[in-house]
Design a protein around this motif. Sequence first.
Motif, PDB file in Angstrom:
ATOM      1  N   GLU A 196       0.831  -1.207   0.000  1.00 34.73           N
ATOM      2  CA  GLU A 196       0.000   0.000   0.000  1.00 34.73           C
ATOM      3  C   GLU A 196       0.866   1.257   0.000  1.00 34.73           C
ATOM      4  O   GLU A 196       0.574   2.233  -0.702  1.00 34.73           O
ATOM      5  CB  GLU A 196      -0.925  -0.019   1.204  1.00 34.73           C
ATOM      6  CG  GLU A 196      -2.017  -1.092   1.123  1.00 34.73           C
ATOM      7  CD  GLU A 196      -2.960  -1.051   2.309  1.00 34.73           C
ATOM      8  OE1 GLU A 196      -2.538  -0.577   3.393  1.00 34.73           O
ATOM      9  OE2 GLU A 196      -4.118  -1.477   2.154  1.00 34.73           O
ATOM     10  N   MET A 197       1.945   1.250   0.800  1.00 41.49           N
ATOM     11  CA  MET A 197       2.857   2.399   0.820  1.00 41.49           C
ATOM     12  C   MET A 197       3.499   2.627  -0.534  1.00 41.49           C
ATOM     13  O   MET A 197       3.575   3.759  -1.029  1.00 41.49           O
ATOM     14  CB  MET A 197       3.959   2.169   1.852  1.00 41.49           C
ATOM     15  CG  MET A 197       3.546   2.304   3.284  1.00 41.49           C
ATOM     16  SD  MET A 197       4.982   1.971   4.344  1.00 41.49           S
ATOM     17  CE  MET A 197       4.186   1.995   5.950  1.00 41.49           C
ATOM     18  N   PHE A 198       3.980   1.534  -1.132  1.00 40.12           N
ATOM     19  CA  PHE A 198       4.681   1.664  -2.412  1.00 40.12           C
ATOM     20  C   PHE A 198       3.738   2.208  -3.491  1.00 40.12           C
ATOM     21  O   PHE A 198       4.128   3.075  -4.280  1.00 40.12           O
ATOM     22  CB  PHE A 198       5.254   0.314  -2.843  1.00 40.12           C
ATOM     23  CG  PHE A 198       6.235  -0.291  -1.886  1.00 40.12           C
ATOM     24  CD1 PHE A 198       6.845   0.467  -0.885  1.00 40.12           C
ATOM     25  CD2 PHE A 198       6.567  -1.643  -1.967  1.00 40.12           C
ATOM     26  CE1 PHE A 198       7.761  -0.097   0.003  1.00 40.12           C
ATOM     27  CE2 PHE A 198       7.480  -2.217  -1.095  1.00 40.12           C
ATOM     28  CZ  PHE A 198       8.071  -1.452  -0.105  1.00 40.12           C
ATOM     29  N   ARG A 221       1.687   6.647  -6.946  1.00 35.39           N
ATOM     30  CA  ARG A 221       0.488   7.304  -7.509  1.00 35.39           C
ATOM     31  C   ARG A 221       0.244   8.697  -6.943  1.00 35.39           C
ATOM     32  O   ARG A 221      -0.148   9.611  -7.689  1.00 35.39           O
ATOM     33  CB  ARG A 221      -0.733   6.426  -7.254  1.00 35.39           C
ATOM     34  CG  ARG A 221      -0.790   5.211  -8.161  1.00 35.39           C
ATOM     35  CD  ARG A 221      -2.078   4.470  -7.978  1.00 35.39           C
ATOM     36  NE  ARG A 221      -2.246   3.433  -8.995  1.00 35.39           N
ATOM     37  CZ  ARG A 221      -3.136   2.450  -8.916  1.00 35.39           C
ATOM     38  NH1 ARG A 221      -3.940   2.360  -7.863  1.00 35.39           N
ATOM     39  NH2 ARG A 221      -3.223   1.555  -9.883  1.00 35.39           N
ATOM     40  N   ASP A 222       0.446   8.859  -5.646  1.00 35.87           N
ATOM     41  CA  ASP A 222       0.040  10.098  -4.984  1.00 35.87           C
ATOM     42  C   ASP A 222       1.207  10.959  -4.544  1.00 35.87           C
ATOM     43  O   ASP A 222       1.058  12.180  -4.392  1.00 35.87           O
ATOM     44  CB  ASP A 222      -0.837   9.783  -3.763  1.00 35.87           C
ATOM     45  CG  ASP A 222      -2.053   8.951  -4.116  1.00 35.87           C
ATOM     46  OD1 ASP A 222      -2.615   9.163  -5.216  1.00 35.87           O
ATOM     47  OD2 ASP A 222      -2.443   8.085  -3.306  1.00 35.87           O
ATOM     48  N   GLY A 223       2.334  10.353  -4.287  1.00 38.00           N
ATOM     49  CA  GLY A 223       3.476  11.093  -3.787  1.00 38.00           C
ATOM     50  C   GLY A 223       3.945  10.546  -2.455  1.00 38.00           C
ATOM     51  O   GLY A 223       3.225   9.839  -1.757  1.00 38.00           O
ATOM     52  N   ILE A 224       5.170  10.895  -2.087  1.00 38.18           N
ATOM     53  CA  ILE A 224       5.814  10.376  -0.886  1.00 38.18           C
ATOM     54  C   ILE A 224       5.549  11.312   0.273  1.00 38.18           C
ATOM     55  O   ILE A 224       5.939  12.485   0.243  1.00 38.18           O
ATOM     56  CB  ILE A 224       7.322  10.208  -1.125  1.00 38.18           C
ATOM     57  CG1 ILE A 224       7.568   9.195  -2.256  1.00 38.18           C
ATOM     58  CG2 ILE A 224       8.038   9.793   0.152  1.00 38.18           C
ATOM     59  CD1 ILE A 224       8.985   9.191  -2.788  1.00 38.18           C
ATOM     60  N   GLY A 225       4.877  10.781   1.306  1.00 37.11           N
ATOM     61  CA  GLY A 225       4.524  11.620   2.438  1.00 37.11           C
ATOM     62  C   GLY A 225       3.675  12.784   1.979  1.00 37.11           C
ATOM     63  O   GLY A 225       2.769  12.630   1.175  1.00 37.11           O
ATOM     64  N   GLY A 226       3.980  13.961   2.451  1.00 31.06           N
ATOM     65  CA  GLY A 226       3.228  15.144   2.020  1.00 31.06           C
ATOM     66  C   GLY A 226       3.983  15.980   1.025  1.00 31.06           C
ATOM     67  O   GLY A 226       3.639  17.147   0.801  1.00 31.06           O
ATOM     68  N   THR A 227       4.991  15.398   0.370  1.00 33.34           N
ATOM     69  CA  THR A 227       5.855  16.178  -0.519  1.00 33.34           C
ATOM     70  C   THR A 227       5.254  16.429  -1.894  1.00 33.34           C
ATOM     71  O   THR A 227       5.649  17.368  -2.576  1.00 33.34           O
ATOM     72  CB  THR A 227       7.206  15.470  -0.720  1.00 33.34           C
ATOM     73  OG1 THR A 227       6.988  14.217  -1.416  1.00 33.34           O
ATOM     74  CG2 THR A 227       7.888  15.192   0.628  1.00 33.34           C
ATOM     75  N   GLY A 228       4.359  15.557  -2.306  1.00 36.76           N
ATOM     76  CA  GLY A 228       3.848  15.640  -3.669  1.00 36.76           C
ATOM     77  C   GLY A 228       4.786  15.055  -4.704  1.00 36.76           C
ATOM     78  O   GLY A 228       4.450  14.990  -5.892  1.00 36.76           O
ATOM     79  N   VAL A 229       5.973  14.612  -4.284  1.00 35.83           N
ATOM     80  CA  VAL A 229       6.944  14.000  -5.199  1.00 35.83           C
ATOM     81  C   VAL A 229       6.606  12.524  -5.350  1.00 35.83           C
ATOM     82  O   VAL A 229       6.562  11.782  -4.366  1.00 35.83           O
ATOM     83  CB  VAL A 229       8.384  14.149  -4.671  1.00 35.83           C
ATOM     84  CG1 VAL A 229       9.360  13.360  -5.549  1.00 35.83           C
ATOM     85  CG2 VAL A 229       8.777  15.617  -4.619  1.00 35.83           C
ATOM     86  N   ARG A 230       6.377  12.078  -6.582  1.00 35.37           N
ATOM     87  CA  ARG A 230       6.038  10.680  -6.834  1.00 35.37           C
ATOM     88  C   ARG A 230       7.281   9.864  -7.156  1.00 35.37           C
ATOM     89  O   ARG A 230       8.185  10.335  -7.845  1.00 35.37           O
ATOM     90  CB  ARG A 230       5.035  10.584  -7.982  1.00 35.37           C
ATOM     91  CG  ARG A 230       3.668  11.159  -7.631  1.00 35.37           C
ATOM     92  CD  ARG A 230       2.646  10.958  -8.732  1.00 35.37           C
ATOM     93  NE  ARG A 230       2.987  11.703  -9.930  1.00 35.37           N
ATOM     94  CZ  ARG A 230       3.170  11.172 -11.121  1.00 35.37           C
ATOM     95  NH1 ARG A 230       3.088   9.850 -11.295  1.00 35.37           N
ATOM     96  NH2 ARG A 230       3.452  11.916 -12.158  1.00 35.37           N
TER      97      ARG A 230
END
Length: 321
Positions: free
Chosen positions: A121-123, A128-137
Amino acid sequence: MIPTLTGSVSPNELGRVLMHEHVFVLNAELMVNYPEMFPQDEMVRRAVAVLGEVGKTGIDTFVDLSVMGTGRNVPVLRRIAEQVDLNILVATGWYTYHEAPVFAQLNGPGRLFDGPDPLAEMFVRDIRDGIGGTGVRAAVLKCSADKYGMTDGVMNIMQAVADAHLETGAPIFTHSDPGNETGPAQLDYLESRGIDLSGVVVGHCGDTDEIDRLRRMADRGAVLGMDRFGLESRLPYEARVRTVVDMCRLGYADRMVIATDSSVFSMNFPDEHRREHLPLWDARAVMPRVVTDLRASGVGDDDIDQMMQRNPARILHGSCR
């Protein structure tokens, strides 16, 4: 479009790509408890200087394969990426030779707390959405197997990586150890899951000069990571060059990619040791030294472009979402 730390690019904008590198190799617990071991502003300046030099050698894209387990820190990486003229791609996955993190051992299908696999789920979320709250996918997936072989923990991670790949299509990059035949074992598992091996890069194949072993993996469709130029402790530089030359002569340029697997800073390798014993283990050496030596040994520009441009563009096209 392929996600980077500072936006998205198309496959034809990648240019020359180093397919297995690291900005930093860190330990998250050390960073939290002993922050003086990673003076962030100083390290950012150092990375900006080094990566700026990498770009000036003619490299356009840098695939950073640091994931959880090796201290991936996206906010710090983005600070660096905003200051260099280089596409920097990041990965998701978990790096382990032996055990999976305890929460993943306890939670997931068939485990103590049965349910969805939290790692998968994390991967998927990272992609799809980005890592943490960074917005970087994340652009790619990463798993590893080394001296302990295909342990339960390694398989725990590989299962999650395979699940995430099947859901997202993101390419898979591995850390392998040719001495323990973990590369073929990784391919066996991924193939058993129905995964097209042409989207799998088996890392550290350049640690061996046994051509038949390399050909067997390439003939299955996988891509060979010839990605540790300068790491003399595993195989001398000259043998690495000779192996790539021989594989190109045999027609395998379309099944190899080039890199160094080095880092700007690593908590695992003291700076002094690297300077004294591993002077060529440096991403800045690829274009002026590695590529020059490959050309001098008979590898043509078309094969070099194949390994550094067309193969990466094809593989990373799976990151387009």
